[in-house]
Motif scaffolding. Sequence first.
Motif, PDB file in Angstrom:
ATOM      1  N   MET A   1      -1.719   1.854 -11.180  1.00 15.14           N
ATOM      2  CA  MET A   1      -2.077   0.616 -10.510  1.00 15.14           C
ATOM      3  C   MET A   1      -0.893   0.146  -9.661  1.00 15.14           C
ATOM      4  N   SER A   2      -1.178  -0.534  -8.548  1.00 14.91           N
ATOM      5  CA  SER A   2      -0.122  -0.921  -7.623  1.00 14.91           C
ATOM      6  C   SER A   2      -0.245  -2.388  -7.245  1.00 14.91           C
ATOM      7  N   PRO A   3       0.894  -3.080  -7.062  1.00 18.36           N
ATOM      8  CA  PRO A   3       0.827  -4.475  -6.655  1.00 18.36           C
ATOM      9  C   PRO A   3       0.245  -4.613  -5.247  1.00 18.36           C
ATOM     10  N   SER A   4      -0.385  -5.755  -4.990  1.00 14.53           N
ATOM     11  CA  SER A   4      -0.847  -6.076  -3.648  1.00 14.53           C
ATOM     12  C   SER A   4       0.227  -6.886  -2.937  1.00 14.53           C
ATOM     13  N   ASP A   5      -0.072  -7.314  -1.726  1.00 16.61           N
ATOM     14  CA  ASP A   5       0.860  -8.129  -0.970  1.00 16.61           C
ATOM     15  C   ASP A   5       0.718  -9.608  -1.295  1.00 16.61           C
ATOM     16  N   PRO A  73       3.924   7.203  -7.245  1.00 19.76           N
ATOM     17  CA  PRO A  73       5.234   7.264  -7.886  1.00 19.76           C
ATOM     18  C   PRO A  73       5.646   5.945  -8.544  1.00 19.76           C
ATOM     19  N   HIS A  74       6.640   6.038  -9.441  1.00 20.27           N
ATOM     20  CA  HIS A  74       7.288   4.858 -10.029  1.00 20.27           C
ATOM     21  C   HIS A  74       8.768   5.159 -10.232  1.00 20.27           C
ATOM     22  N   TRP A 268       8.749  -3.517  -5.114  1.00 21.88           N
ATOM     23  CA  TRP A 268       8.057  -3.160  -3.875  1.00 21.88           C
ATOM     24  C   TRP A 268       7.090  -2.034  -4.193  1.00 21.88           C
ATOM     25  N   TRP A 269       5.811  -2.253  -3.939  1.00 22.66           N
ATOM     26  CA  TRP A 269       4.767  -1.300  -4.277  1.00 22.66           C
ATOM     27  C   TRP A 269       4.880  -0.913  -5.742  1.00 22.66           C
ATOM     28  N   ASN A 270       5.161   0.369  -6.044  1.00 19.09           N
ATOM     29  CA  ASN A 270       5.254   0.818  -7.435  1.00 19.09           C
ATOM     30  C   ASN A 270       6.691   0.954  -7.924  1.00 19.09           C
ATOM     31  N   PHE A 271       7.625   0.436  -7.176  1.00 21.49           N
ATOM     32  CA  PHE A 271       9.044   0.625  -7.485  1.00 21.49           C
ATOM     33  C   PHE A 271       9.667  -0.677  -7.980  1.00 21.49           C
ATOM     34  N   VAL A 272      10.462  -0.573  -9.038  1.00 19.57           N
ATOM     35  CA  VAL A 272      11.202  -1.707  -9.591  1.00 19.57           C
ATOM     36  C   VAL A 272      12.654  -1.286  -9.733  1.00 19.57           C
TER      37      VAL A 272
END
Length: 306
Positions: A1-5, A73-74, A268-272
Motif C-alpha cells: 500500500m502507498s500513501p496518497s498526496d 519498494p520500501h 515520500w511514497w513508500n520510503f521513510v
Amino acid sequence: MSPSDHDPIYGDAASSEAIELIVVPRTVDVAGFPVRRALPTAKRRLVGPFIFLDQMGPSELPVGEGLDVRPHPHIGLATVTYLFDGEIVHRDSTGVEASIRPGDVNWMTAGRGIAHSERSSLEFRTRANDRLVSGLQTWVALPKSHEETDPVFHHHDASALPLLDDGGAHVRVIIGSAFGATSPVETYSDTIYAEFILEPGASVPIDAAHVERALYLFSGEIEIAGDVFEGGRLLVLRPGDPITVTARSNARFLLVGGAPMDGPRHIWWNFVSSSKERIEQAKADWAHGRFGKVFGDEREFIPLPE
C-alpha cells in the motif's frame, strides 16, 4: 500500500480531556481497492513508531477479481499487515512467499531496501463465497540505528499471538506486551499493537505504560469518559492518562503506539527515512531498477510516481 498526496481529515478533541486529537481517515484508492488512511496527517505524523495506518475494506470482491498491489519498494520501515477477513499472498525480493489470513501478522523489515507485492490467490479469486477482505496495514518507522539493516520477513500464525478473554472483552496482543501477555513478534523499538473486540457493555482499561498511544476504532461505538465515538476514527490519547473504554455496541478497535521516535522522519511514497538525501537515493534506485526482483512476481511493477 502507498500513501496518497492528501492527508486524512482531522478534528479537535471532544470534551474528553483524555483525547488529544481525532482523525477521520480519508478514503483513497489503492490498486482498485478502497482504503481509509488515518496516518500520517498534517497535525500528527507519528504515534510512537507508527507512521502509516490504512484500513483495508471491508470490501466484498466480485468473483474472478482480487487484490493486486504490484511490486513496489520500501526503505527505512517495517510493514505490519493484520487481517480481519480474507487472504493476501505476500511475495518479496528476499525470496519469500507467504499467505496471511485473519488473526495472523506479517512483519516485513524493509531496512536498506526491499520490494514486495500483495495479491489475492487464485483460490480466493475463484471461490463462490467468503470473498470479504478487511484489515489494517501499518508502517513502523525504524530507529536510526536500524534504518539500513538487512531486509527480512517474518510471518506469525494467529495461534502464536496471545489471545485474552475476560467476559465480553477479547484482546489479541499483536506486538509488544499487554495485560501480562507478550507477543512473539520482534521489534526494533518500544511498540504496542493490540486488537480489542468488545461486546455491548464490556469495558477494558488502557494504561499509560506507553508514552504515545492511539485507538483506531474499526467498527461499532465506544465510550470514553462520557464521550461516544463511532467507527472509522483514530483517537490520539494524551500522554500519561490511563483511560477506560466501554462498548456501546459490538465494537472492534486497535491500540497502537510506543516510545517517541529518535527524531523526525521524512516520508515520500513508500520510503521513510531520517534523511531526505536517503529518500532521493531510493527514488533513483527504484527508477533505475536497482532494487531486487520480487520472487514469483517479476514481470510487473509500480513505476516511480511523477
